[in-house]
Write an enzyme that holds these catalytic residues in place. Structure first.
Site, PDB file in Angstrom:
ATOM      1  N   LYS A  78       0.738  -1.188   0.109  1.00 16.12           N
ATOM      2  CA  LYS A  78       0.028  -0.016   0.156  1.00 16.12           C
ATOM      3  C   LYS A  78       0.827   1.240  -0.072  1.00 16.12           C
ATOM      4  CE  LYS A  78      -2.227  -1.516   3.845  1.00 16.12           C
ATOM      5  NZ  LYS A  78      -1.684  -2.602   3.696  1.00 16.12           N
ATOM      6  N   THR A  79       1.970   1.076   0.847  1.00 12.22           N
ATOM      7  CA  THR A  79       2.714   2.413   0.787  1.00 12.22           C
ATOM      8  C   THR A  79       3.532   2.507  -0.581  1.00 12.22           C
ATOM      9  OG1 THR A  79       3.431   2.040   3.145  1.00 12.22           O
ATOM     10  CG2 THR A  79       4.630   3.573   2.086  1.00 12.22           C
ATOM     11  N   ASP A 123      -1.664   6.428   6.353  1.00 17.99           N
ATOM     12  CA  ASP A 123      -1.619   5.003   6.679  1.00 17.99           C
ATOM     13  C   ASP A 123      -2.593   4.887   7.834  1.00 17.99           C
ATOM     14  OD1 ASP A 123      -1.097   2.420   6.491  1.00 17.99           O
ATOM     15  OD2 ASP A 123       1.080   2.578   7.142  1.00 17.99           O
ATOM     16  N   THR A 172      -5.900  -1.711   6.939  1.00 14.52           N
ATOM     17  CA  THR A 172      -6.203  -3.242   6.596  1.00 14.52           C
ATOM     18  C   THR A 172      -7.572  -3.559   7.053  1.00 14.52           C
ATOM     19  OG1 THR A 172      -5.381  -2.812   9.298  1.00 14.52           O
ATOM     20  CG2 THR A 172      -3.636  -3.489   7.959  1.00 14.52           C
ATOM     21  N   ARG A 231       6.791  -7.981   1.578  1.00  9.08           N
ATOM     22  CA  ARG A 231       7.376  -7.595   2.729  1.00  9.08           C
ATOM     23  C   ARG A 231       8.106  -8.903   3.271  1.00  9.08           C
ATOM     24  NH1 ARG A 231       4.707  -4.234   6.441  1.00  9.08           N
ATOM     25  NH2 ARG A 231       5.481  -2.618   5.096  1.00  9.08           N
TER      26      ARG A 231
END
Ligand SMILES: Nc1ncnc2c1ncn2[C@@H]1O[C@H](COP(=O)(O)OP(=O)(O)OP(=O)(O)O)[C@@H](O)[C@H]1O
Length: 359
Positions: A78-79, A123, A172, A231
């Site tokens: 997302k980032t 975020d 999330t 990640r």
């Protein structure tokens, strides 16, 4: 923050809240591995295609892109996507998060210092305070905020015009967003977990950037243990690289990857120490359940939230654990994965177990 503050103080507060993404070696490497444009971004085909259209159209109109909401589990990109949106629009980006915005004034400080067209990445947007959330409604829709000057009966609202900007919200849990906030996003995308083949591409790409030699079987081994999450794939790759450097000639193949991940207690399905502890307690201490979350957490010596938010989502997704109204229950696959024999039916496992075993 009170808006009586000077502009300098407001800017300093904005800077403190916005912060930087990279902090520490891992984050620095993570930043270096981020894809820089949509072409480099692996997987999420639908999201990429839709976002590409949104951004191209905005560029062609010479307009600021619509607000974008990205939802999905941690570490799915997302980032990274928010940075890509800024890059594709040729715009600067500010990064902050819901929990960092304690007061509406914090948000006003950030919003009022945005440049025209800037991307604001927020975020964990579901964790913003209620007053800030309400200020955001107006900012998103009318590019305006009402700043309250003074306190008590003498307080006055001063309208402040904002330059057009693009809000990229990440969460999330899209379901936790109040509908008025959700509805103000022009484009909403849900990010899915990645397929093993996509994660293999992530591993190969990262290995190349880190100048690490890896063969296809080695990449497949890492991808298969990465819980559908880039990640994690990148993190496992870095740990396997360390092992390969110290214990071998630096080249990663299937055997090296498997041996390294065994050292780090990541098993062949991607379960780590905590996941296995939860499953073992459920099977060995409670006969497979049903057992309450709090009891399970005490049994593994962890906080309830850690078990619920860190271990369980993956165990449920893998079909190893089920959340039932009577408590947590192990599935037949959980017994098989740990090489244990389930208790005989009927009786031993209780009703929850019987349900799962098809009794
Ligand atoms: N589609 C992708 N292709 C290649 N690498 C990716 C992709 N998505 C994420 N990554 C890598 O995974 C890492 C984590 O991504 P990112 O920080 O964007 O996740 P996130 O969803 O914002 O996580 P969080 O919600 O925890 O902040 C980054 O270093 C990035 O390089």
């Amino acid at each position: 923050m009170n808006w009586d503050d000077t502009t300098d103080e407001a800017a300093a507060a904005a800077e403190r809240l916005v912060g930087s993404v990279a902090d520490g070696e891992d984050q620095a490497v993570e930043a270096a591995l981020r894809p820089k444009d949509l072409g480099e971004f692996i997987g999420q085909e639908k999201v990429r295609e839709q976002l590409d259209l949104v951004l191209r159209a905005a560029r062609a109109r010479g307009a600021t892109a619509d607000h974008v909401l990205l939802s999905g589990a941690p570490g799915l990109g997302k980032t990274t996507l928010s940075m890509i949106i800024a890059a594709e629009m040729g715009a600067p980006i500010r990064i902050t998060s819901g929990p960092a915005i304690q007061h509406a004034g914090d948000l006003a400080a950030i919003l009022s210092s945005l440049q025209e067209g800037e991307v604001l990445f927020l975020d964990e947007i579901h964790r913003m305070s209620r007053p800030a959330e309400e200020m955001l409604y107006m900012a998103m829709e009318d590019f305006r905020v009402d700043v309250i000057v003074g306190k008590g009966p003498g307080a006055t609202a001063i309208p402040l015009e904002l330059p057009p900007f693009t809000l990229v919200g990440a969460t999330t849990r899209a379901g936790l967003l109040p509908p008025p906030l959700r509805d103000r996003f022009g484009f909403t995308a849900h990010m899915e977990f990645y397929e093993p083949a996509e994660l293999e591409r992530v591993v190969h790409r990262s290995a190349q950037l880190l100048d690490v030699e890896i063969d296809p079987a080695g990449a497949a081994e890492i991808a298969g243990r990465s819980r559908g999450t880039p990640r994690i794939a990148n993190r496992l790759l870095r740990r396997v690289r360390d092992y390969a450097q110290v214990k071998a000639d630096g080249v990663i193949d299937r055997a090296i990857a498997g041996a390294a991940l065994a050292v780090y207690e990541v098993d062949d399905r991607g379960l780590d120490r905590l996941d296995r502890a939860v499953l073992e307690a459920l099977l060995k201490l409670f006969g497979g359940g049903p057992v309450g979350l709090s009891t399970l957490a005490v049994a593994v010596g962890e906080e309830r939230e850690t078990v619920e938010e860190v271990a369980e989502p993956f165990l449920v997704r893998e079909g190893l654990l089920a959340r039932t109204p009577r408590g947590r229950v192990a599935t037949p696959a959980a017994w098989a994965h740990l090489g244990l024999t389930p208790p005989p039916r009927p009786g031993g496992g209780g009703k929850g177990q019987q349900d799962l075993f098809g009794a």
